[in-house]
Design an enzyme around this catalytic site. Structure first.
Site, PDB file in Angstrom:
ATOM      1  N   CYS A   1      -5.476  -9.495   3.327  1.00 25.47           N
ATOM      2  CA  CYS A   1      -6.573  -8.640   3.824  1.00 25.47           C
ATOM      3  C   CYS A   1      -7.819  -9.396   4.267  1.00 25.47           C
ATOM      4  CB  CYS A   1      -6.932  -7.618   2.757  1.00 25.47           C
ATOM      5  SG  CYS A   1      -5.612  -6.435   2.473  1.00 25.47           S
TER       6      CYS A   1
ATOM      7  N   ASN B   1     -14.559  -5.239   2.846  1.00 21.42           N
ATOM      8  CA  ASN B   1     -13.878  -6.537   2.764  1.00 21.42           C
ATOM      9  C   ASN B   1     -14.757  -7.680   3.262  1.00 21.42           C
ATOM     10  OD1 ASN B   1     -11.679  -5.491   1.556  1.00 21.42           O
ATOM     11  ND2 ASN B   1     -10.252  -5.794   3.233  1.00 21.42           N
TER      12      ASN B   1
ATOM     13  N   VAL C   1       0.822  -1.213   0.000  1.00 16.73           N
ATOM     14  CA  VAL C   1       0.000   0.000   0.000  1.00 16.73           C
ATOM     15  C   VAL C   1       0.857   1.265   0.000  1.00 16.73           C
ATOM     16  CG1 VAL C   1      -1.621   1.340   1.422  1.00 16.73           C
ATOM     17  CG2 VAL C   1      -2.024  -1.082   1.022  1.00 16.73           C
TER      18      VAL C   1
ATOM     19  N   GLY D   1      -7.663 -16.008   0.086  1.00 17.64           N
ATOM     20  CA  GLY D   1      -6.503 -15.873   0.973  1.00 17.64           C
ATOM     21  C   GLY D   1      -6.067 -14.428   0.936  1.00 17.64           C
TER      22      GLY D   1
ATOM     23  N   LYS E   1     -14.103   0.414   5.564  1.00 18.01           N
ATOM     24  CA  LYS E   1     -13.094  -0.512   5.014  1.00 18.01           C
ATOM     25  C   LYS E   1     -13.410  -1.966   5.399  1.00 18.01           C
ATOM     26  CE  LYS E   1      -9.447  -2.258   3.311  1.00 18.01           C
ATOM     27  NZ  LYS E   1      -9.296  -2.456   1.883  1.00 18.01           N
TER      28      LYS E   1
ATOM     29  N   GLU F   1      -4.267  -5.933  -4.852  1.00 24.83           N
ATOM     30  CA  GLU F   1      -2.942  -6.371  -5.296  1.00 24.83           C
ATOM     31  C   GLU F   1      -3.090  -6.963  -6.691  1.00 24.83           C
ATOM     32  OE1 GLU F   1      -0.856  -8.808  -2.461  1.00 24.83           O
ATOM     33  OE2 GLU F   1      -1.242  -7.362  -0.874  1.00 24.83           O
TER      34      GLU F   1
ATOM     35  N   LYS G   1      -7.740 -11.665   7.577  1.00 21.58           N
ATOM     36  CA  LYS G   1      -7.478 -10.935   8.830  1.00 21.58           C
ATOM     37  C   LYS G   1      -8.544  -9.865   9.091  1.00 21.58           C
ATOM     38  CE  LYS G   1      -4.374  -7.136   7.479  1.00 21.58           C
ATOM     39  NZ  LYS G   1      -5.217  -5.982   7.716  1.00 21.58           N
TER      40      LYS G   1
ATOM     41  N   PHE H   1      -8.359   0.943  -0.822  1.00 21.42           N
ATOM     42  CA  PHE H   1      -9.177  -0.117  -1.427  1.00 21.42           C
ATOM     43  C   PHE H   1      -8.484  -0.784  -2.606  1.00 21.42           C
ATOM     44  CE2 PHE H   1     -12.089   2.681   0.792  1.00 21.42           C
ATOM     45  CZ  PHE H   1     -12.866   1.775   1.505  1.00 21.42           C
TER      46      PHE H   1
HETATM   47  N1  NAD Z   1      -1.995  -5.286   0.599  1.00 20.21           N
HETATM   48  C1  NAD Z   1      -3.206  -4.896   0.239  1.00 20.21           C
HETATM   49  O1  NAD Z   1      -3.745  -5.314  -0.787  1.00 20.21           O
HETATM   50  C2  NAD Z   1      -3.957  -3.901   1.068  1.00 20.21           C
HETATM   51  C3  NAD Z   1      -5.085  -3.254   0.522  1.00 20.21           C
HETATM   52  C4  NAD Z   1      -5.775  -2.328   1.297  1.00 20.21           C
HETATM   53  C5  NAD Z   1      -5.370  -2.072   2.599  1.00 20.21           C
HETATM   54  N2  NAD Z   1      -4.284  -2.727   3.118  1.00 20.21           N
HETATM   55  C6  NAD Z   1      -3.866  -2.410   4.482  1.00 20.21           C
HETATM   56  O2  NAD Z   1      -2.767  -1.503   4.400  1.00 20.21           O
HETATM   57  C7  NAD Z   1      -1.820  -1.767   5.448  1.00 20.21           C
HETATM   58  C8  NAD Z   1      -0.461  -2.092   4.865  1.00 20.21           C
HETATM   59  O3  NAD Z   1      -0.573  -3.293   4.119  1.00 20.21           O
HETATM   60  P1  NAD Z   1       0.606  -3.807   3.181  1.00 20.21           P
HETATM   61  O4  NAD Z   1       0.098  -5.002   2.493  1.00 20.21           O
HETATM   62  O5  NAD Z   1       1.129  -2.652   2.399  1.00 20.21           O
HETATM   63  O6  NAD Z   1       1.670  -4.212   4.287  1.00 20.21           O
HETATM   64  P2  NAD Z   1       3.180  -4.685   4.060  1.00 20.21           P
HETATM   65  O7  NAD Z   1       3.451  -5.709   5.100  1.00 20.21           O
HETATM   66  O8  NAD Z   1       3.406  -5.003   2.625  1.00 20.21           O
HETATM   67  O9  NAD Z   1       4.040  -3.368   4.386  1.00 20.21           O
HETATM   68  C9  NAD Z   1       4.078  -2.762   5.636  1.00 20.21           C
HETATM   69  C10 NAD Z   1       5.397  -2.031   5.766  1.00 20.21           C
HETATM   70  O10 NAD Z   1       5.404  -1.270   6.981  1.00 20.21           O
HETATM   71  C11 NAD Z   1       6.719  -1.300   7.499  1.00 20.21           C
HETATM   72  N3  NAD Z   1       6.727  -0.920   8.914  1.00 20.21           N
HETATM   73  C12 NAD Z   1       6.333  -1.652   9.992  1.00 20.21           C
HETATM   74  N4  NAD Z   1       6.522  -0.935  11.108  1.00 20.21           N
HETATM   75  C13 NAD Z   1       7.038   0.249  10.746  1.00 20.21           C
HETATM   76  C14 NAD Z   1       7.441   1.409  11.467  1.00 20.21           C
HETATM   77  N5  NAD Z   1       7.350   1.473  12.793  1.00 20.21           N
HETATM   78  N6  NAD Z   1       7.944   2.446  10.763  1.00 20.21           N
HETATM   79  C15 NAD Z   1       8.041   2.396   9.432  1.00 20.21           C
HETATM   80  N7  NAD Z   1       7.688   1.336   8.697  1.00 20.21           N
HETATM   81  C16 NAD Z   1       7.170   0.264   9.351  1.00 20.21           C
HETATM   82  C17 NAD Z   1       7.175  -2.723   7.243  1.00 20.21           C
HETATM   83  O11 NAD Z   1       8.591  -2.812   7.317  1.00 20.21           O
HETATM   84  C18 NAD Z   1       6.609  -2.958   5.839  1.00 20.21           C
HETATM   85  O12 NAD Z   1       7.548  -2.621   4.847  1.00 20.21           O
HETATM   86  C19 NAD Z   1      -2.429  -2.896   6.273  1.00 20.21           C
HETATM   87  O13 NAD Z   1      -3.171  -2.342   7.325  1.00 20.21           O
HETATM   88  C20 NAD Z   1      -3.379  -3.586   5.291  1.00 20.21           C
HETATM   89  O14 NAD Z   1      -4.421  -4.244   5.921  1.00 20.21           O
HETATM   90  C21 NAD Z   1      -3.573  -3.619   2.371  1.00 20.21           C
END
Ligand code: NAD
Length: 447
Positions: free
Chosen positions: A266, A214, A11, A263, A210, A158, A269, A155
């Site tokens: 998102c 989901n 994201v 799976g 959100k 991936e 969880k 929203f």
């Molecule tokens: N992946 C998706 O498709 C998607 C879609 C919508 C919403 N989200 C939500 O967005 C959020 C992020 O998801 P993601 O898939 O990008 O996660 P991700 O695990 O790919 O990335 C998270 C990043 O945050 C970093 N991080 C952790 N703690 C940190 C800190 N203290 N300071 C700086 N960086 C830090 C990690 O090192 C990691 O690189 C989650 O809450 C998820 O539910 C994800």
């Protein structure tokens, strides 16, 4: 505008790159220093279509920078987005430790007015918690620095993240005052030029939106998986039923595909977190528990079919597996059904030879505790001497494979299709046994 994004994952990186693409001056910050060093060199740590081009272009133009210093990020951005991970905690709730760490970090180094925007998916009430944590840290420093908090759930999907980010279907912003909503409206104006709505609301409604989205999508999938299981028993074809109901505008055609279960990082969880939040507020969200149970059961049923086909003895069997990522166009293996399927098969004495166009590296890590799994360089190599093919992710390259070549390589001509990719009649004509989800195995005049 000067923007900072904290947390450079699927994201954060996509959002940061898209904000830079529309002319903003963006710094992306992550605690993973190795990831930041790679990004500074233009090396993209994840696979996401078109992401590499826009990251490289904006790095070159100087609109996008990477840092592992939170001080630098908070000093830079007038708007500071928080996009860190919110994984599932042991009790099913969202683990907020990363979000709250960032809140403390911001409170410790903020020097002047900032808008802190929570983009991570967080349970209702979290933005208020973040506001309190930042405020407490500022007070500890004996200072009184103003800041605002906003919720801006993401929203994107991936595999289509850049597209979704550049052309969102809507932008949701939760805030406590109209000025914050206006500023975020300005930031997002290039993204909603084609008429997608920008919907402002309060913090709690935004956070809830959100999870509701989901949970609704996950419910559709589990619902269709159960319809498929009934189709199997009554001799109906779920793909025809799907087309039949998808053309009803009240239902719509999306998110109706039955399969081996959802799976990803998102749905599982977020559904569990909403169940937990509801419980914490004294409400039993029973439908969602069923959605999760059906999803787990779907993988079990799929495996049971494979077992039954071989008389419940998988010892010494060799399976080709097509697709490992939880869905196509991503290398994300989080909660991918492939992990469960391969773990069970290998535990029962089978060997798996798998191919995924993009997820080999992430899959090797996710499957490290399973029995014998090897990874092939192409989809045909893994078929050699296989007792059967198991299709788990619907990558485009699996859609129209060279069936004659497959026949010449495989020992057992059987395909277990967890994504309903082929026409049962065509495969029967080609001499394959074809086991899929919710479609009859008898001949039909309507194929
Ligand atoms: N992946 C998706 O498709 C998607 C879609 C919508 C919403 N989200 C939500 O967005 C959020 C992020 O998801 P993601 O898939 O990008 O996660 P991700 O695990 O790919 O990335 C998270 C990043 O945050 C970093 N991080 C952790 N703690 C940190 C800190 N203290 N300071 C700086 N960086 C830090 C990690 O090192 C990691 O690189 C989650 O809450 C998820 O539910 C994800």
């Amino acid at each position: 505008m000067r923007i900072s994004v904290i947390g450079v994952g699927y994201v954060g990186l996509v959002s940061g790159a898209c904000f830079a693409e529309t002319g903003n001056n963006v710094i992306c910050m992550d605690i993973d220093a190795q990831k930041i060093e790679r990004l500074k060199e233009g090396e993209i740590p994840i696979y996401e279509p078109h992401l590499e081009e826009i990251v490289k272009e904006n790095l070159k133009e100087g609109r996008l920078e990477f840092t592992s210093s939170v001080e630098e990020a908070v000093a830079h951005g007038f708007i500071v987005f928080v996009a860190v991970n919110t994984p599932q905690d042991e009790d099913g709730s969202a683990d907020l430790r990363y979000v709250l760490t960032v809140a403390r970090d911001i409170g410790r180094c903020i020097e002047k007015y900032r808008i802190v925007v929570i983009k991570s998916t967080v349970p209702v009430g979290t933005c208020e918690k973040v506001r309190d944590v930042i405020g407490t840290e500022i007070k500890k420093r004996g200072l009184d620095i103003p800041f605002d908090i906003a919720s801006n759930p993401e929203f994107l999907k991936e595999g289509m993240a850049v597209d979704d980010c550049m052309k969102p279907e809507r932008i949701i912003v939760g805030s406590e005052n109209s000025r914050v909503e206006e500023i975020l409206g300005e930031l997002y104006s290039p993204f909603v030029r084609t008429g997608a709505p920008f919907i402002g609301m309060d913090l709690r409604s935004s956070e809830m939106t959100k999870y509701t989205a989901n949970a609704m999508l996950a419910t559709r999938i589990s619902f269709m998986n159960q319809i498929a299981n009934v189709c199997d028993r009554v001799g109906a074809d779920v793909m025809k039923v799907m087309r039949g109901i998808g053309s009803d505008s009240r239902i719509g055609p999306k998110f109706l595909f039955p399969g081996v279960g959802f799976g990803g990082s998102c749905f599982p969880k977020d559904v569990r977190a909403l169940i937990k939040t509801s419980k914490d507020f004294g409400y039993d969200f029973s439908i969602l528990q069923q959605v999760m149970d059906v999803n787990e059961m779907q993988k079990v049923l799929f495996l049971d079919r494979i077992r039954a086909f071989y008389g419940n003895d998988l010892k010494g069997k060799k399976f080709a597996v097509w697709g490992l990522a939880f869905k196509p166009n991503t290398d994300d293996m989080r909660e991918a059904p492939s992990v469960y399927v391969i773990d069970e098969l290998t535990a029962e004495g089978a060997a798996c030879y798998a191919y995924d166009p993009k997820a080999t590296e992430t899959a090797a890590a996710a499957l490290k505790d399973c029995g014998p799994v090897r990874f092939g360089k192409n989809q045909y190599e893994v078929l050699e001497d296989a007792d059967g093919l198991i299709l788990l992710t619907e990558w485009l390259s699996f859609r129209e494979p060279d069936f004659d070549r497959m026949k010449s390589l495989m020992k057992g001509l059987v395909i277990f299709d967890g994504r309903n990719q082929y026409n049962p009649k065509t495969l029967a004509r080609l001499g394959f046994q074809y086991l899929c989800i919710g479609r009859p195995h008898r001949e039909s005049a309507h194929e």
